[in-house]
Design a protein around this motif. Structure first.
Motif, short mmCIF file in Angstrom:
data_model
loop_
_atom_site.label_atom_id
_atom_site.label_comp_id
_atom_site.label_asym_id
_atom_site.label_seq_id
_atom_site.Cartn_x
_atom_site.Cartn_y
_atom_site.Cartn_z
N VAL A 53 0.86 -1.18 0.00
CA VAL A 53 0.00 0.00 0.00
C VAL A 53 0.90 1.23 0.00
CG1 VAL A 53 -1.84 1.25 1.18
CG2 VAL A 53 -1.77 -1.26 1.29
N THR A 54 0.66 2.13 -0.95
CA THR A 54 1.50 3.31 -1.13
C THR A 54 0.65 4.57 -1.12
OG1 THR A 54 2.96 2.00 -2.55
CG2 THR A 54 3.23 4.38 -2.61
N ARG A 55 1.17 5.62 -0.50
CA ARG A 55 0.55 6.94 -0.59
C ARG A 55 0.92 7.56 -1.94
NH1 ARG A 55 -0.37 9.66 4.81
NH2 ARG A 55 -0.36 11.57 3.56
N THR A 56 -0.03 8.18 -2.60
CA THR A 56 0.22 8.92 -3.83
C THR A 56 -0.29 10.34 -3.65
OG1 THR A 56 -1.89 8.51 -4.95
CG2 THR A 56 -0.21 6.77 -5.09
N ALA A 57 -0.10 11.16 -4.65
CA ALA A 57 -0.58 12.54 -4.58
C ALA A 57 -2.11 12.59 -4.60
CB ALA A 57 -0.02 13.35 -5.74
N ASP A 58 -2.75 11.51 -5.07
CA ASP A 58 -4.20 11.52 -5.24
C ASP A 58 -4.94 10.59 -4.29
OD1 ASP A 58 -4.03 13.28 -7.51
OD2 ASP A 58 -3.32 11.56 -8.67
N GLY A 59 -4.22 9.81 -3.49
CA GLY A 59 -4.90 8.88 -2.60
C GLY A 59 -3.98 7.73 -2.20
N LEU A 60 -4.52 6.52 -2.23
CA LEU A 60 -3.76 5.33 -1.86
C LEU A 60 -3.75 4.34 -3.01
CD1 LEU A 60 -5.25 4.84 1.72
CD2 LEU A 60 -3.03 5.84 1.14
N ARG A 61 -2.70 3.55 -3.07
CA ARG A 61 -2.52 2.57 -4.15
C ARG A 61 -2.22 1.21 -3.52
NH1 ARG A 61 1.43 4.75 -8.18
NH2 ARG A 61 -0.51 5.70 -8.96
N LEU A 62 -2.84 0.17 -4.06
CA LEU A 62 -2.55 -1.20 -3.65
C LEU A 62 -1.94 -1.95 -4.82
CD1 LEU A 62 -2.81 -3.71 -1.74
CD2 LEU A 62 -5.07 -4.08 -2.78
N LYS A 63 -0.80 -2.60 -4.59
CA LYS A 63 -0.18 -3.45 -5.59
C LYS A 63 0.13 -4.81 -4.98
CE LYS A 63 0.13 -0.78 -9.26
NZ LYS A 63 -0.39 -1.17 -10.60
N HIS A 64 0.16 -5.82 -5.85
CA HIS A 64 0.46 -7.19 -5.44
C HIS A 64 1.81 -7.59 -6.00
CE1 HIS A 64 -3.91 -6.80 -5.27
NE2 HIS A 64 -3.96 -7.86 -4.49
N ASP A 65 2.75 -7.88 -5.13
CA ASP A 65 4.08 -8.33 -5.53
C ASP A 65 4.10 -9.86 -5.44
OD1 ASP A 65 7.29 -7.16 -5.38
OD2 ASP A 65 6.92 -9.26 -4.93
N HIS A 66 4.20 -10.53 -6.59
CA HIS A 66 4.20 -12.00 -6.63
C HIS A 66 5.57 -12.51 -7.05
CE1 HIS A 66 -0.39 -13.02 -6.87
NE2 HIS A 66 -0.08 -12.26 -5.84
N ARG A 67 6.14 -13.40 -6.27
CA ARG A 67 7.47 -13.93 -6.54
C ARG A 67 7.46 -15.46 -6.51
NH1 ARG A 67 11.55 -9.84 -5.96
NH2 ARG A 67 10.43 -7.86 -5.78
N HIS A 68 8.46 -16.03 -7.18
CA HIS A 68 8.71 -17.47 -7.09
C HIS A 68 9.66 -17.73 -5.92
CE1 HIS A 68 6.66 -18.25 -10.87
NE2 HIS A 68 7.34 -17.26 -11.42
N GLU A 69 9.81 -19.00 -5.58
CA GLU A 69 10.60 -19.34 -4.41
C GLU A 69 12.06 -18.91 -4.55
OE1 GLU A 69 10.66 -23.03 -1.20
OE2 GLU A 69 9.69 -23.25 -3.15
N ASP A 70 12.54 -18.79 -5.80
CA ASP A 70 13.92 -18.33 -6.01
C ASP A 70 14.03 -16.81 -5.98
OD1 ASP A 70 12.78 -17.54 -8.39
OD2 ASP A 70 14.07 -18.75 -9.69
N GLY A 71 12.91 -16.13 -5.72
CA GLY A 71 12.91 -14.68 -5.62
C GLY A 71 12.58 -13.96 -6.91
#
Length: 213
Positions: free
Chosen positions: A102-120
Motif C-alpha cells: 500500500v502506497t501513498r500517492t498525490a491523489d490517494g492510496l494505491r494497492l499493488k500485489h508483488d508476486h514472486r517465485h521461491e527463487d525470488g
C-alpha cells in the motif's frame, strides 16, 4: 558584525527551504484516508494469524489453511504486508509468494500485489492492483483495477480479473478485538468473493521473509 549579517541571512533562506521539502507521497490526504493510513501503520512490524472467511467454491483449495499477514516493511509512504499461506508442497511448508503493498500517492492510496517465485524471481503476473477512487472510510478502502493491471490480465489471458476490486479493512492496533481483512470482488460477477480475515489483536511470531524480500 553588521557587514556579515546580510550574508548569514542569505544562507539561512535556502536552508529553510530545504527543511520544508515535502517527500513525494506525503502530501495530506482526505481525513478518512489519513486515519486509514495511521491505522494500517499502527501494525508495523507485527504479524497476525488468519483464515479464509468466504465460501466461494473457486477458493476451495484455500479452505482450512493457516494464513499469516506480516507488516514486513514500513515507511512514511509505503507499507508492505507479506501474505503467507500454509502449503504442504512448499519446501518449508509455506507459500511466501505474495506481498501486498500500500502506497501513498498525490491523489490517494494505491494497492499493488508483488508476486514472486521461491527463487525470488518475479511471477509473470505481478505488480497489479489499483488506486482509490473515493475517500473511503477510516477503516475501509477500495482499490478498483487500474489500466496497467487490465493490460497485464489481458496479456496473460485472465479475462475474469478485468473488473477486480480489492478491499482492505483495518482497525488500529490498540482497538479491542482489532481485525484486518483483505477482500476481492468483481464488478461483472456479483457471486465472486474472496475474503481473508486476521485477528489483529493478538500478534504472533513474525515469519521468515517473503520470497524475493
Amino acid at each position: 558584525m553588521t557587514r556579515t549579517a546580510p550574508r548569514f541571512a542569505a544562507l539561512a533562506a535556502p536552508l529553510a527551504l530545504v527543511g520544508c521539502t515535502t517527500l513525494p507521497g506525503t502530501e495530506p490526504l482526505p481525513l478518512s484516508q489519513e486515519r486509514f493510513w495511521d491505522a494500517l501503520s499502527s501494525h508495523c512490524g507485527n504479524a497476525y494469524e488468519g483464515e479464509l472467511a468466504s465460501t466461494d467454491e473457486r477458493d476451495a483449495d484455500w479452505a482450512d489453511k493457516r494464513m499469516i499477514a506480516h507488516w514486513a516493511e514500513c515507511s512514511d509512504t509505503r507499507i508492505a504486508i507479506a501474505f503467507h499461506v500454509a502449503d504442504d508442497e512448499a519446501e518449508d511448508g509455506w507459500n511466501r509468494s505474495r506481498t501486498w503493498i500500500v502506497t501513498r500517492t498525490a491523489d490517494g492510496l494505491r494497492l499493488k500485489h508483488d508476486h514472486r517465485h521461491e527463487d525470488g524471481s518475479e511471477d509473470a503476473v505481478t505488480q497489479y492492483g489499483g488506486d482509490t477512487l473515493s475517500a473511503g472510510t477510516a477503516r475501509v478502502q477500495d482499490f478498483p483495477v487500474d489500466a496497467y493491471s487490465i493490460a497485464l490480465f489481458e496479456r496473460e489471458g485472465l479475462s475474469a480479473s478485468l473488473t477486480n476490486v480489492w478491499r482492505i479493512e483495518v482497525d488500529p492496533a490498540d482497538t479491542r478485538g482489532a481485525r484486518f481483512a483483505y477482500q476481492l470482488t468483481r464488478r461483472n460477477d456479483p457471486t465472486r468473493l474472496f475474503r481473508a480475515e486476521f485477528d489483529a489483536s493478538e500478534p504472533v511470531a513474525p515469519p521468515p521473509a517473503a520470497w524475493g524480500w
